[in-house]
Design a protein around this motif. Structure first.
Motif, PDB file in Angstrom:
ATOM      1  N   ALA A   1     -36.074  -1.986 -83.076  1.00 52.29           N
ATOM      2  CA  ALA A   1     -37.276  -2.252 -82.286  1.00 52.29           C
ATOM      3  C   ALA A   1     -36.980  -2.268 -80.792  1.00 52.29           C
ATOM      4  CB  ALA A   1     -37.880  -3.586 -82.707  1.00 52.29           C
ATOM      5  N   ALA A   2     -35.774  -1.924 -80.396  1.00 51.47           N
ATOM      6  CA  ALA A   2     -35.389  -2.011 -78.987  1.00 51.47           C
ATOM      7  C   ALA A   2     -36.156  -1.023 -78.120  1.00 51.47           C
ATOM      8  CB  ALA A   2     -33.885  -1.801 -78.832  1.00 51.47           C
ATOM      9  N   GLU A   3     -36.310   0.213 -78.593  1.00 48.58           N
ATOM     10  CA  GLU A   3     -37.031   1.218 -77.797  1.00 48.58           C
ATOM     11  C   GLU A   3     -38.506   0.844 -77.639  1.00 48.58           C
ATOM     12  OE1 GLU A   3     -35.831   3.769 -76.086  1.00 48.58           O
ATOM     13  OE2 GLU A   3     -33.801   3.285 -76.712  1.00 48.58           O
ATOM     14  N   ASP A   4     -39.097   0.354 -78.707  1.00 49.17           N
ATOM     15  CA  ASP A   4     -40.496  -0.074 -78.635  1.00 49.17           C
ATOM     16  C   ASP A   4     -40.637  -1.271 -77.698  1.00 49.17           C
ATOM     17  OD1 ASP A   4     -41.226   1.898 -80.433  1.00 49.17           O
ATOM     18  OD2 ASP A   4     -40.962   0.576 -82.173  1.00 49.17           O
ATOM     19  N   PHE A   5     -39.669  -2.171 -77.738  1.00 48.32           N
ATOM     20  CA  PHE A   5     -39.677  -3.326 -76.840  1.00 48.32           C
ATOM     21  C   PHE A   5     -39.639  -2.848 -75.391  1.00 48.32           C
ATOM     22  CE2 PHE A   5     -37.847  -6.673 -74.297  1.00 48.32           C
ATOM     23  CZ  PHE A   5     -38.462  -7.823 -74.786  1.00 48.32           C
ATOM     24  N   PHE A   6     -38.792  -1.873 -75.110  1.00 44.96           N
ATOM     25  CA  PHE A   6     -38.685  -1.357 -73.744  1.00 44.96           C
ATOM     26  C   PHE A   6     -39.999  -0.718 -73.303  1.00 44.96           C
ATOM     27  CE2 PHE A   6     -37.832   2.022 -70.700  1.00 44.96           C
ATOM     28  CZ  PHE A   6     -37.273   1.267 -69.673  1.00 44.96           C
ATOM     29  N   LYS A   7     -40.640   0.048 -74.187  1.00 43.27           N
ATOM     30  CA  LYS A   7     -41.909   0.689 -73.838  1.00 43.27           C
ATOM     31  C   LYS A   7     -42.958  -0.351 -73.458  1.00 43.27           C
ATOM     32  CE  LYS A   7     -41.540   4.800 -76.733  1.00 43.27           C
ATOM     33  NZ  LYS A   7     -42.074   5.456 -77.956  1.00 43.27           N
ATOM     34  N   ILE A   8     -43.086  -1.374 -74.278  1.00 44.47           N
ATOM     35  CA  ILE A   8     -44.082  -2.413 -74.000  1.00 44.47           C
ATOM     36  C   ILE A   8     -43.721  -3.187 -72.739  1.00 44.47           C
ATOM     37  CG2 ILE A   8     -45.106  -4.557 -74.859  1.00 44.47           C
ATOM     38  CD1 ILE A   8     -44.980  -3.362 -77.654  1.00 44.47           C
ATOM     39  N   ALA A   9     -42.435  -3.469 -72.567  1.00 48.76           N
ATOM     40  CA  ALA A   9     -41.995  -4.203 -71.366  1.00 48.76           C
ATOM     41  C   ALA A   9     -42.285  -3.412 -70.110  1.00 48.76           C
ATOM     42  CB  ALA A   9     -40.507  -4.525 -71.461  1.00 48.76           C
ATOM     43  N   SER A  10     -42.063  -2.105 -70.158  1.00 48.98           N
ATOM     44  CA  SER A  10     -42.311  -1.300 -68.959  1.00 48.98           C
ATOM     45  C   SER A  10     -43.804  -1.149 -68.688  1.00 48.98           C
ATOM     46  CB  SER A  10     -41.644   0.065 -69.075  1.00 48.98           C
ATOM     47  OG  SER A  10     -42.139   0.767 -70.183  1.00 48.98           O
ATOM     48  N   GLN A  11     -44.649  -1.269 -69.719  1.00 48.52           N
ATOM     49  CA  GLN A  11     -46.092  -1.221 -69.518  1.00 48.52           C
ATOM     50  C   GLN A  11     -46.617  -2.564 -69.014  1.00 48.52           C
ATOM     51  OE1 GLN A  11     -47.716  -0.024 -73.269  1.00 48.52           O
ATOM     52  NE2 GLN A  11     -46.951   2.064 -73.101  1.00 48.52           N
TER      53      GLN A  11
END
Length: 180
Positions: free
Chosen positions: A144-154
């Motif tokens: 889930a790290a990549e998805d976490f990064f996407k949401i964090a950057s949004q």
């Protein structure tokens, strides 16, 4: 029972001054140890003024508030990913916590640095701690790290109000300022 008490109870008729309790001052001085000075090798207590003590308390309070805010940001993102019940356990790090896999360590470190550089999930002066390295490692293990990064950057772009595309959108979407 100490020797003086025992002697005093055994020989209560003798007014010997050596058996009297030592006199304590009415008020003891305010003694506080400053952790930075102890780390430098100073082992004696350091006397600090009330103003310094208040400033130190304020600094501690401010640091705790910043940590709480960062933790809340991570919790919000984890909840957005669907980890509503697991968010607290994912964020829980103790002395016994370890990395799940040694080969994920480098990837977790890179992901954490990427989060720090490309998002505002951490304050500008924040030093990255091992706590969040362990949390990112857990996210990698859960894939889930990549998805976490996407949401964090949004949710927390590097500069508030900077345009970014939300998944599935064709035109630019401006994100609101992050909560203080």
């Amino acid at each position: 029972m100490g020797l003086r008490r025992w002697l005093r109870s055994a020989c209560c008729c003798c007014p010997c001054p050596c058996l009297e309790e030592p006199a304590r001052p009415e008020k003891e001085p305010l003694v506080r140890c400053v952790p930075d000075r102890l780390a430098e090798g100073v082992s004696a207590p350091i006397f600090i003024s009330l103003q310094e003590w208040q400033r130190l308390n304020y600094d501690i309070y401010t640091l705790r508030q910043i940590r709480r805010e960062v933790r809340n940001r991570w919790r919000r993102i984890l909840e957005d990913l669907g980890f509503q019940r697991e968010a607290d356990s994912l964020l829980s790090v103790t002395k016994l916590s370890t990395m799940s896999d040694s080969k994920n360590t480098r990837k977790a470190r890179e992901m954490l640095l990427k989060l720090a550089e490309e998002t505002s999930i951490f304050p500008a002066s924040w030093e990255l701690s091992e706590r969040y390295l362990l949390i990112v490692d857990r996210l990698i293990a859960l894939d889930a790290a990549e998805d976490f990064f996407k949401i964090a950057s949004q949710m927390y772009p590097k500069k508030p109000g900077v345009p970014c595309l939300v998944d599935g959108q064709r035109k630019v979407h401006y994100l609101p300022f992050p909560s203080p």
